[in-house]
Design a protein around this motif. Structure first.
Motif, PDB file in Angstrom:
ATOM      1  N   PHE A  99       0.907  -1.095   0.034  1.00 46.97           N
ATOM      2  CA  PHE A  99      -0.122   0.005  -0.077  1.00 46.97           C
ATOM      3  C   PHE A  99       0.795   1.316   0.018  1.00 46.97           C
ATOM      4  O   PHE A  99       0.299   2.447  -0.270  1.00 46.97           O
ATOM      5  CB  PHE A  99      -0.958  -0.060   1.306  1.00 46.97           C
ATOM      6  CG  PHE A  99      -1.908   0.994   1.002  1.00 46.97           C
ATOM      7  CD1 PHE A  99      -3.082   0.924   0.309  1.00 46.97           C
ATOM      8  CD2 PHE A  99      -1.700   2.284   1.978  1.00 46.97           C
ATOM      9  CE1 PHE A  99      -4.112   2.142   0.315  1.00 46.97           C
ATOM     10  CE2 PHE A  99      -2.836   3.270   2.037  1.00 46.97           C
ATOM     11  CZ  PHE A  99      -3.962   3.092   1.159  1.00 46.97           C
ATOM     12  N   ALA A 100       2.256   1.119   0.287  1.00 46.52           N
ATOM     13  CA  ALA A 100       3.071   2.453   0.344  1.00 46.52           C
ATOM     14  C   ALA A 100       3.318   2.852  -1.009  1.00 46.52           C
ATOM     15  O   ALA A 100       3.668   4.015  -1.164  1.00 46.52           O
ATOM     16  CB  ALA A 100       4.442   2.000   1.050  1.00 46.52           C
ATOM     17  N   ALA A 101       2.822   2.330  -2.097  1.00 44.37           N
ATOM     18  CA  ALA A 101       3.155   2.755  -3.474  1.00 44.37           C
ATOM     19  C   ALA A 101       2.483   4.116  -3.639  1.00 44.37           C
ATOM     20  O   ALA A 101       1.516   4.530  -3.138  1.00 44.37           O
ATOM     21  CB  ALA A 101       2.677   1.692  -4.593  1.00 44.37           C
ATOM     22  N   ALA A 102       3.091   4.835  -4.610  1.00 47.36           N
ATOM     23  CA  ALA A 102       2.515   5.788  -5.328  1.00 47.36           C
ATOM     24  C   ALA A 102       2.130   7.166  -4.315  1.00 47.36           C
ATOM     25  O   ALA A 102       1.259   7.886  -4.418  1.00 47.36           O
ATOM     26  CB  ALA A 102       1.380   5.455  -6.292  1.00 47.36           C
ATOM     27  N   GLY A 103       2.992   7.208  -3.231  1.00 46.15           N
ATOM     28  CA  GLY A 103       2.938   8.341  -2.294  1.00 46.15           C
ATOM     29  C   GLY A 103       2.056   8.009  -1.351  1.00 46.15           C
ATOM     30  O   GLY A 103       1.475   8.937  -0.555  1.00 46.15           O
ATOM     31  N   MET A 137      -8.834  -6.204  -6.647  1.00 49.93           N
ATOM     32  CA  MET A 137      -9.169  -4.989  -6.156  1.00 49.93           C
ATOM     33  C   MET A 137      -8.026  -4.274  -5.080  1.00 49.93           C
ATOM     34  O   MET A 137      -7.971  -3.107  -5.326  1.00 49.93           O
ATOM     35  CB  MET A 137     -10.461  -4.875  -5.703  1.00 49.93           C
ATOM     36  CG  MET A 137     -11.821  -5.148  -6.568  1.00 49.93           C
ATOM     37  SD  MET A 137     -11.757  -3.811  -7.920  1.00 49.93           S
ATOM     38  CE  MET A 137     -11.462  -2.124  -7.178  1.00 49.93           C
ATOM     39  N   CYS A 138      -7.664  -5.261  -4.388  1.00 50.80           N
ATOM     40  CA  CYS A 138      -6.700  -4.663  -3.301  1.00 50.80           C
ATOM     41  C   CYS A 138      -5.606  -4.140  -4.000  1.00 50.80           C
ATOM     42  O   CYS A 138      -4.930  -3.094  -3.455  1.00 50.80           O
ATOM     43  CB  CYS A 138      -6.520  -5.625  -2.343  1.00 50.80           C
ATOM     44  SG  CYS A 138      -7.942  -5.789  -1.299  1.00 50.80           S
ATOM     45  N   ALA A 142      -3.739  -0.556  -3.945  1.00 51.34           N
ATOM     46  CA  ALA A 142      -2.549  -0.606  -3.199  1.00 51.34           C
ATOM     47  C   ALA A 142      -1.549   0.350  -4.362  1.00 51.34           C
ATOM     48  O   ALA A 142      -0.792   1.169  -3.926  1.00 51.34           O
ATOM     49  CB  ALA A 142      -1.938  -1.750  -2.980  1.00 51.34           C
ATOM     50  N   ALA A 143      -1.769   0.060  -5.617  1.00 55.09           N
ATOM     51  CA  ALA A 143      -0.867   0.725  -6.570  1.00 55.09           C
ATOM     52  C   ALA A 143      -1.197   2.145  -7.009  1.00 55.09           C
ATOM     53  O   ALA A 143      -0.674   2.869  -7.670  1.00 55.09           O
ATOM     54  CB  ALA A 143      -0.891  -0.127  -7.931  1.00 55.09           C
ATOM     55  N   GLU A 144      -2.444   2.402  -6.563  1.00 57.74           N
ATOM     56  CA  GLU A 144      -3.065   3.814  -6.836  1.00 57.74           C
ATOM     57  C   GLU A 144      -2.480   4.984  -6.281  1.00 57.74           C
ATOM     58  O   GLU A 144      -2.472   5.031  -4.982  1.00 57.74           O
ATOM     59  CB  GLU A 144      -4.723   3.776  -6.665  1.00 57.74           C
ATOM     60  CG  GLU A 144      -5.408   4.956  -7.265  1.00 57.74           C
ATOM     61  CD  GLU A 144      -5.302   5.015  -8.784  1.00 57.74           C
ATOM     62  OE1 GLU A 144      -5.447   6.011  -9.478  1.00 57.74           O
ATOM     63  OE2 GLU A 144      -5.512   3.753  -9.500  1.00 57.74           O
ATOM     64  N   GLY A 166     -11.309  -3.327   4.730  1.00 57.94           N
ATOM     65  CA  GLY A 166     -11.517  -4.892   4.723  1.00 57.94           C
ATOM     66  C   GLY A 166     -10.197  -5.642   4.629  1.00 57.94           C
ATOM     67  O   GLY A 166      -9.864  -6.621   5.443  1.00 57.94           O
ATOM     68  N   GLU A 167      -9.449  -5.060   3.859  1.00 54.38           N
ATOM     69  CA  GLU A 167      -8.036  -5.680   3.673  1.00 54.38           C
ATOM     70  C   GLU A 167      -7.090  -5.935   5.098  1.00 54.38           C
ATOM     71  O   GLU A 167      -6.457  -6.721   5.434  1.00 54.38           O
ATOM     72  CB  GLU A 167      -7.279  -5.383   2.489  1.00 54.38           C
ATOM     73  CG  GLU A 167      -5.822  -5.917   2.449  1.00 54.38           C
ATOM     74  CD  GLU A 167      -6.092  -7.464   1.943  1.00 54.38           C
ATOM     75  OE1 GLU A 167      -4.800  -7.950   1.974  1.00 54.38           O
ATOM     76  OE2 GLU A 167      -6.868  -8.027   1.529  1.00 54.38           O
TER      77      GLU A 167
END
Length: 385
Positions: A99-103, A137-138, A142-144, A166-167
Motif C-alpha cells: 500500500f506504500a506505493a505511489a505516495g 481490487m486490493c 494499493a498501486a493507485e 476490509g483488507e
C-alpha cells in the motif's frame, strides 16, 4: 396500505408518518425500527419486497442496505485498535506493505476511516468482473496514487472503503472481512445482519429498484451531471469503476461477496439494534466511541460534490443543513445513510437508535427525506408535541 408490526401509542404519529409514505404509488416496501433507552418503541413494516409487487414484505425480510454497512466495518476496526492489533495513526503500509506505493506510505487508518486519504477511486479502467476479485481490487488500490495530498482534503469513498478497511481487518484478524465484522458487531447483539449472505437466505431478500419521476435535490442533480458527462472525474470513477458497482445489488454474486463498504444485508431492526449497542457501550468503550464520533473531516466533499461531515466511519450531523446533511434530530446524531434511502443512526441526547430501510431507491446523495420525516416525527413524540 396495511401496516404491520408494533408501536408504542406515544409514537402513533410516527406510525402515521410511516403509513403516509405509501401514499406515493412509487413506494414498494419499507421497514422502520426505533429504540429509546434500549427499548423498542416502533417496529413496523409494509408493502412488497419484489419488483413486480406480488410478494409481501415480511417481519424477517432483509435487503441490501448499501453504505449503512460502513459503520459496522468501522466499529470492527476500532475494536481491533482497542486490542492493539491496529493503530489509528500508524501507516497502513506497516500492515499492508504494498500500500506504500505511489505516495501513500504515510496514509493512516484514521485517514481511511475519515475519507481523507485520497484513495477514493481507481483511474485505470477495470473489467466488470473485477468487482468480485478481492485480491485484484486490493492490488489496484494499493498501486493507485492519491487523488489529493492525504490528510489535506476529503472525499467520500463509496466502494473502495470496503477493500481498504476490509483488507486490514483480514490481515490482522485472520478472518475474511465479513466474518470478522459480523462476529464483532451483529453476532454479539443477536442482529439479523450479514456481510456475505448464504444462499439459503436469498428467499427473504427484498429486490431493489429505483423510484421514477424524481431528480432529487440540487446536490443529487450536480453529482448525476458529473457522472453522466465526465467519465474520468473522481466522482464517476469512485462510484462506477468497476462499472458493475451500480448494477449488481440484486445479483447472487453480489449478495454472496463480502464487500464491507456497501453490501451488508439486514433490516431496520438490525440497524436500530446496532446503534443501541453503540449507545449502551456493548460494542465500544466510551473513549473510542467519542473518538469515532468526533469531527475528523468537514466541508466540500470532492466525491459527493456537497458538504459532508465525518467522524471515523460515520457521518456526523450538519444541523444547519435543512437538506440532506441532517439526520433530523439532535446535533450530536451520528450514523450512516445507504444509497437510495436506508438509514441507521443514533441520537445520544435522546438515547434514540433509528433504522429505516426501503427497496425503492430515491435519488438523494445524503439523507433521504423519507427517513428525515420519520426521525423528526419521533423527536416530536419524545418532546410531547
Amino acid at each position: 396500505m396495511q401496516i404491520q408490526g408494533y408501536f408504542d401509542l406515544k409514537f402513533e404519529p410516527v406510525r402515521d408518518a410511516f403509513a403516509a409514505l405509501f401514499d406515493n404509488p412509487q413506494e414498494r416496501g419499507a421497514a422502520l425500527c426505533i429504540q429509546v433507552g434500549g427499548e423498542t418503541v416502533v417496529d413496523l413494516w409494509a408493502g412488497t419486497s419484489d419488483k413486480a409487487g406480488g410478494q409481501a414484505w415480511h417481519s424477517d425480510t432483509i435487503l441490501n442496505v448499501f453504505s449503512c454497512t460502513k459503520t459496522f466495518t468501522a466499529v470492527a476496526a476500532l475494536q481491533l485498535v482497542a486490542e492493539g492489533k491496529l493503530e489509528l495513526d500508524a501507516p497502513v503500509a506497516k500492515i499492508w506493505p504494498e500500500f506504500a506505493a505511489a505516495g501513500k506510505q504515510a496514509v493512516t487508518l484514521r485517514q481511511l476511516l475519515a475519507h481523507t486519504a485520497g484513495v477514493t477511486g481507481v483511474r485505470q479502467p477495470l473489467a466488470p468482473e473485477t468487482l468480485y476479485d478481492w485480491d485484484a481490487m486490493c492490488a489496484a488500490l494499493a498501486a493507485e496514487a492519491p487523488w489529493w495530498t492525504p490528510g489535506q482534503a476529503h472525499g467520500y469513498s463509496p466502494i473502495s472503503y470496503g477493500w481498504l478497511i476490509g483488507e486490514l481487518l483480514q490481515r490482522v484478524d485472520g478472518r475474511t472481512p465479513g466474518r470478522s465484522i459480523i462476529a464483532r458487531t451483529a453476532a454479539p447483539l443477536g442482529l439479523d445482519f450479514h456481510i456475505g449472505l448464504a444462499d439459503g437466505e436469498f428467499v427473504r431478500v427484498a429486490e431493489i429498484a429505483r423510484g421514477k419521476g424524481s431528480l432529487g435535490d440540487a446536490a443529487a442533480q450536480r453529482l448525476l451531471g458529473v457522472m453522466l458527462g465526465e467519465p474520468q472525474a473522481l466522482s464517476t470513477l469512485a462510484f462506477n469503476n468497476p462499472p458493475s458497482v451500480m448494477t449488481s445489488t440484486n445479483k447472487p454474486e453480489w449478495r454472496r461477496m463480502e464487500q464491507p463498504a456497501a453490501n451488508g444485508h439486514g433490516n431496520a431492526r438490525s440497524l436500530a439494534g446496532f446503534y443501541a449497542g453503540l449507545l449502551d457501550g456493548r460494542l465500544l468503550d466510551t473513549a473510542l466511541l467519542a473518538e469515532m464520533t468526533r469531527e475528523q473531516a468537514v466541508g466540500e466533499d470532492r466525491t459527493l460534490l456537497t458538504r459532508t461531515r465525518f467522524g471515523l466511519g460515520c457521518m456526523l450531523d450538519q444541523p444547519g443543513d435543512a437538506g440532506g446533511g441532517t439526520f433530523g434530530l439532535g446535533p450530536q446524531a451520528f450514523g450512516h445513510p445507504g444509497a437510495g434511502g436506508s438509514l441507521g443512526f443514533a441520537d445520544p441526547e435522546r438515547a434514540l437508535a433509528f433504522g429505516f430501510v426501503t427497496n425503492t431507491l430515491g435519488p438523494y446523495v445524503l439523507m433521504d427525506p423519507r427517513a428525515q420525516t420519520l426521525a423528526r416525527a419521533a423527536g416530536r413524540c419524545l418532546a410531547g408535541k
